[in-house]
Motif scaffolding. Structure first.
Motif, mmCIF file in Angstrom:
data_model
loop_
_atom_site.group_PDB
_atom_site.id
_atom_site.type_symbol
_atom_site.label_atom_id
_atom_site.label_comp_id
_atom_site.label_asym_id
_atom_site.label_seq_id
_atom_site.Cartn_x
_atom_site.Cartn_y
_atom_site.Cartn_z
ATOM 1 N N GLU A 109 -10.590 -4.938 3.593
ATOM 2 C CA GLU A 109 -9.509 -5.196 2.641
ATOM 3 C C GLU A 109 -8.824 -6.516 2.944
ATOM 4 O O GLU A 109 -8.454 -7.257 2.020
ATOM 5 N N PHE A 127 -8.043 -0.429 -5.492
ATOM 6 C CA PHE A 127 -7.744 -1.639 -4.728
ATOM 7 C C PHE A 127 -8.682 -2.794 -5.079
ATOM 8 O O PHE A 127 -8.226 -3.892 -5.415
ATOM 9 N N LYS A 128 -9.966 -2.578 -5.009
ATOM 10 C CA LYS A 128 -10.920 -3.674 -5.207
ATOM 11 C C LYS A 128 -10.809 -4.299 -6.594
ATOM 12 O O LYS A 128 -10.705 -5.532 -6.706
ATOM 13 N N SER A 161 -5.298 1.914 -0.852
ATOM 14 C CA SER A 161 -6.169 1.333 0.160
ATOM 15 C C SER A 161 -6.869 2.484 0.863
ATOM 16 O O SER A 161 -6.542 3.655 0.648
ATOM 17 N N SER A 162 -7.828 2.166 1.703
ATOM 18 C CA SER A 162 -8.644 3.219 2.302
ATOM 19 C C SER A 162 -7.829 4.148 3.194
ATOM 20 O O SER A 162 -8.209 5.301 3.400
ATOM 21 N N ALA A 197 0.857 -1.184 0.000
ATOM 22 C CA ALA A 197 0.000 0.000 0.000
ATOM 23 C C ALA A 197 0.894 1.236 0.000
ATOM 24 O O ALA A 197 1.855 1.316 0.767
ATOM 25 N N GLY A 210 0.106 -3.409 4.328
ATOM 26 C CA GLY A 210 -0.762 -2.245 4.280
ATOM 27 C C GLY A 210 -0.048 -0.948 4.615
ATOM 28 O O GLY A 210 1.160 -0.923 4.847
ATOM 29 N N PHE A 259 -4.153 -2.526 6.654
ATOM 30 C CA PHE A 259 -5.362 -2.675 5.855
ATOM 31 C C PHE A 259 -6.574 -2.699 6.775
ATOM 32 O O PHE A 259 -6.519 -3.235 7.887
#
Length: 236
Positions: free
Chosen positions: A201, A151-152, A108-109, A81, A192, A197
């Protein structure tokens, strides 16, 4: 700099021309003189010796002889990430020096959107820090680096195929499974951002074959966790 790593366009008929940062290192750190020998290598090629033929404040020329292959790659594919730019610079140098040859920088978020706008993500800047890692480790094989900002879709559409033939691990402190030691097969390692993460995730990674593992109760910075995990999986 334990290896003077040359680009192919620096070389003409076994004579290499060196200036800029590399010349400053030759003059200021190694303090070379005409006739001295230094270790050299060519990106994605062989290593060997270079004899200083001419030397000035503007440029050095070396007669090079290449006959030694680079060290074997470490069988780790890294899914990272995107960290903050300063941390990414140090991490790239470390993982390149440790022999990682395939790196995916992913969103990532918990990755700040501004990180993706950093001028450091320009190809020339990324290459420069990977070169520093190669020079440190006396290696010539440049890692392949990819960026995935979604990401997804990356996990659902690509990652299942990418991890084929490897053991897929995601570093996650909230798990009971310790990171394995001395792996005897290739590993795809996902790490992450600061804070890790989020659970969604981790679940998404688990759905395509990743196993969550931990390094212990301490929460480490990314730049520390990455080399710690790699050296545990494949001790030098």
């Amino acid at each position: 700099m334990n290896l003077l790593l040359l680009k192919p366009d620096q070389i003409t008929q076994q004579i290499a021309a060196v200036d800029g940062r590399q010349l400053e290192h030759l003059l200021g750190v190694q303090r070379v003189a005409v006739g001295d020998s230094v270790r050299v290598g060519v990106i994605d090629g062989l290593m060997g010796q270079g004899i200083i033929k001419t030397l000035s404040a503007e440029q050095a020329t070396l007669e090079i002889s290449l006959d030694t292959p680079p060290p074997s790659a470490t069988p780790v594919r890294l899914i990272l990430a995107l960290p903050r730019p300063k941390m990414l610079r140090r991490t790239l140098q470390s993982v390149t020096a440790m022999g990682v040859k395939e790196i995916y920088l992913v969103n990532s978020s918990r990755v700040e959107k501004s990180f993706w706008q950093s001028p450091f993500l320009q190809p020339e800047a990324l290459e420069e820090h990977m070169i520093l890692g190669l020079e440190q480790a006396r290696d010539t094989l440049m890692p392949k680096l990819y960026m995935r900002k979604r990401f997804k879709p990356f996990v659902e559409d690509e990652l299942g195929g990418i991890i084929q033939g490897s053991r897929a691990l995601v570093a996650h402190p909230v798990t009971e499974v310790p990171c394995p030691i001395n792996c005897d097969s290739a590993v795809t390692l996902a790490i992450g951002p600061e804070g890790g993460f989020i659970p969604y995730e981790v679940e998404l990674l688990s759905s395509v074959g990743f196993e969550a593992v931990h390094l212990g109760p301490r929460i480490l910075r990314v730049e520390v966790a990455v080399p710690a995990l790699i050296s545990r999986l494949f001790p030098a």
